[in-house]
Enzyme design. Structure first.
Site, short mmCIF file in Angstrom:
data_model
loop_
_atom_site.label_atom_id
_atom_site.label_comp_id
_atom_site.label_asym_id
_atom_site.label_seq_id
_atom_site.Cartn_x
_atom_site.Cartn_y
_atom_site.Cartn_z
N SER A 228 0.88 -1.17 0.00
CA SER A 228 0.00 0.00 0.00
C SER A 228 0.91 1.22 0.00
CB SER A 228 -0.84 0.00 1.28
OG SER A 228 -1.42 1.27 1.52
N TYR B 229 -2.27 -1.44 10.61
CA TYR B 229 -2.29 -1.62 9.15
C TYR B 229 -1.00 -1.09 8.54
CZ TYR B 229 -3.96 -1.34 4.31
OH TYR B 229 -4.11 -1.49 2.94
N LYS C 198 1.93 -3.06 6.45
CA LYS C 198 2.29 -2.77 5.06
C LYS C 198 3.77 -2.41 4.93
CE LYS C 198 -1.61 -3.84 3.27
NZ LYS C 198 -1.71 -5.02 2.39
N1 LIG Z 1 -8.65 -0.45 -1.18
C1 LIG Z 1 -7.59 0.33 -1.00
O1 LIG Z 1 -7.69 1.58 -1.01
C2 LIG Z 1 -6.24 -0.28 -0.82
C3 LIG Z 1 -5.13 0.57 -0.86
C4 LIG Z 1 -3.86 0.03 -0.68
C5 LIG Z 1 -3.70 -1.32 -0.50
N2 LIG Z 1 -4.81 -2.13 -0.46
C6 LIG Z 1 -4.57 -3.56 -0.26
O2 LIG Z 1 -5.14 -4.28 -1.34
C7 LIG Z 1 -5.44 -5.61 -0.93
C8 LIG Z 1 -6.87 -5.94 -1.33
O3 LIG Z 1 -7.73 -5.07 -0.58
P1 LIG Z 1 -9.14 -4.58 -1.12
O4 LIG Z 1 -9.19 -3.13 -0.95
O5 LIG Z 1 -9.43 -5.19 -2.44
O6 LIG Z 1 -10.09 -5.18 0.01
P2 LIG Z 1 -11.27 -6.25 -0.03
O7 LIG Z 1 -11.74 -6.36 1.36
O8 LIG Z 1 -12.22 -5.93 -1.11
O9 LIG Z 1 -10.50 -7.60 -0.47
C9 LIG Z 1 -9.69 -8.31 0.41
C10 LIG Z 1 -9.96 -9.79 0.23
O10 LIG Z 1 -9.07 -10.53 1.08
C11 LIG Z 1 -9.81 -11.60 1.63
N3 LIG Z 1 -9.20 -12.08 2.86
C12 LIG Z 1 -9.20 -11.48 4.07
N4 LIG Z 1 -8.57 -12.25 4.97
C13 LIG Z 1 -8.16 -13.35 4.30
C14 LIG Z 1 -7.47 -14.52 4.70
N5 LIG Z 1 -7.06 -14.70 5.96
N6 LIG Z 1 -7.20 -15.46 3.76
C15 LIG Z 1 -7.63 -15.30 2.48
N7 LIG Z 1 -8.31 -14.22 2.05
C16 LIG Z 1 -8.56 -13.26 2.97
C17 LIG Z 1 -11.20 -11.02 1.88
O11 LIG Z 1 -12.17 -12.06 2.02
C18 LIG Z 1 -11.39 -10.18 0.63
O12 LIG Z 1 -12.01 -10.92 -0.41
C19 LIG Z 1 -5.19 -5.64 0.58
O13 LIG Z 1 -3.92 -6.19 0.82
C20 LIG Z 1 -5.21 -4.18 0.96
O14 LIG Z 1 -4.49 -3.92 2.13
C21 LIG Z 1 -6.06 -1.65 -0.62
#
Ligand SMILES: NC(=O)c1ccc[n+]([C@@H]2O[C@H](COP(=O)([O-])OP(=O)(O)OC[C@H]3O[C@@H](n4cnc5c(N)ncnc54)[C@H](O)[C@@H]3O)[C@@H](O)[C@H]2O)c1
Length: 270
Positions: free
Chosen positions: A146, A159, A163
């Site tokens: 992130s 968090y 990261k």
């Molecule tokens: N959305 C943002 O703004 C953003 C920004 C930077 C980084 N991220 C990162 O992107 C990645 C995806 O996040 P997102 O925003 O799509 O969120 P999201 O909640 O839509 O997707 C995350 C997925 O991970 C799954 N998950 C959670 N715990 C798990 C486990 N123990 N085993 C297997 N699967 C598991 C959830 O069921 C979900 O489907 C994450 O690592 C998040 O930290 C997101």
């Protein structure tokens, strides 16, 4: 920097964790659009089936998998190998958010967050890299960190710490694989805001945690790029051979510069 013709990915295999929603689902869609065989891994079995149904026509395997459980991730690697053979692209993407000031966070929530966001990446590496090395072919490992990996922020310390750790693992992995001359490329994916449900699902502790969760949920809705745009940014970065892949390069550069200035100027956090 080794560039990649994305057309070369057709017919090869991608594994995406956290593929049942958000960024992971979008990355899986994009991989399928490129003609890849796709393994969708997530804790959320229903979500997996929903995404798999959308990808009808593509060669898809769904595996319910908790990335915090090493045996589960080993099973994911074995199921992938049995069904599709060598993995060309592994995206360790599963992640969760828990908001709250450090002293207000429930220890179980803190541990769970680190287990998913840090150990989950480690288990992906541990289960897949030996197979990739044995296969001997070209492969790519992307770890989703992130922009939070290069910043610090109150009320989301857990968090942010996770990261920073995921980014450090990714940098170390790249060097370790280079040391053994492995044909495995590593990329760190550092998205900025993406409109997903991550904050809607986040557990919040205390007033500061509640306030931040609400603010960030609105921020992602109002200012986040779509998951599809994030997936495009990821594949564009892979095509151009980048290690650092961002969804908003300009903003990321500002944050990187601010971090570098703080460290080299010995400035305190504000
Ligand atoms: N959305 C943002 O703004 C953003 C920004 C930077 C980084 N991220 C990162 O992107 C990645 C995806 O996040 P997102 O925003 O799509 O969120 P999201 O909640 O839509 O997707 C995350 C997925 O991970 C799954 N998950 C959670 N715990 C798990 C486990 N123990 N085993 C297997 N699967 C598991 C959830 O069921 C979900 O489907 C994450 O690592 C998040 O930290 C997101």
């Amino acid at each position: 920097m080794t560039t990649l013709d994305l057309r070369d990915l057709a017919g090869t295999t991608a594994v995406v964790t956290g593929a049942a929603s958000g960024i992971g689902a979008a990355v899986a869609r994009r991989a399928a659009d490129l003609g890849m065989r796709v393994v969708l891994a997530d804790l959320d079995a229903e979500g997996l089936e929903r995404v798999a149904a959308e990808l009808a026509g593509a060669d898809v395997l769904t595996v319910r998998c908790d990335v915090t459980d090493p045996a589960d991730v080993d099973r994911l690697a074995a199921a992938t190998a049995d069904r599709f053979g060598p993995v060309r692209l592994l995206v360790n993407n599963a992640g969760i958010e828990r908001t709250g000031r450090l002293w207000e966070l429930d220890p179980d929530r803190f541990e769970r967050l680190l287990a998913v966001n840090v150990s989950g990446v480690f288990h992906g590496i541990r289960s897949f890299v030996p197979r990739m090395l044995a296969d001997g072919g070209e492969a790519i490992i992307v770890n989703t960190a992130s922009v939070g990996a290069v910043t610090t922020m109150p009320a989301q310390a857990a968090y942010v710490a996770s990261k920073h750790a995921a980014l450090a693992l990714t940098e170390c992995l790249a060097v370790e694989l280079a040391e053994v001359d492995a044909p495995i490329r590593v990329a760190a994916f550092l998205p900025g805001p993406v409109h997903t449900d991550i904050y809607a699902k986040a557990e919040a502790s205390g007033d500061a945690g509640d306030a931040l969760r609400a603010r960030m949920r609105d921020y992602l809705r109002d200012r986040g790029v779509t998951p599809a745009a994030a997936a495009d940014a990821l594949f564009d970065g892979l095509a151009s051979g980048e290690f650092w892949i961002f969804t908003d390069r300009e903003r990321a550069d500002e944050l990187l510069k601010a971090r570098a200035d703080k460290l080299t100027g010995h400035l305190p956090p504000v």
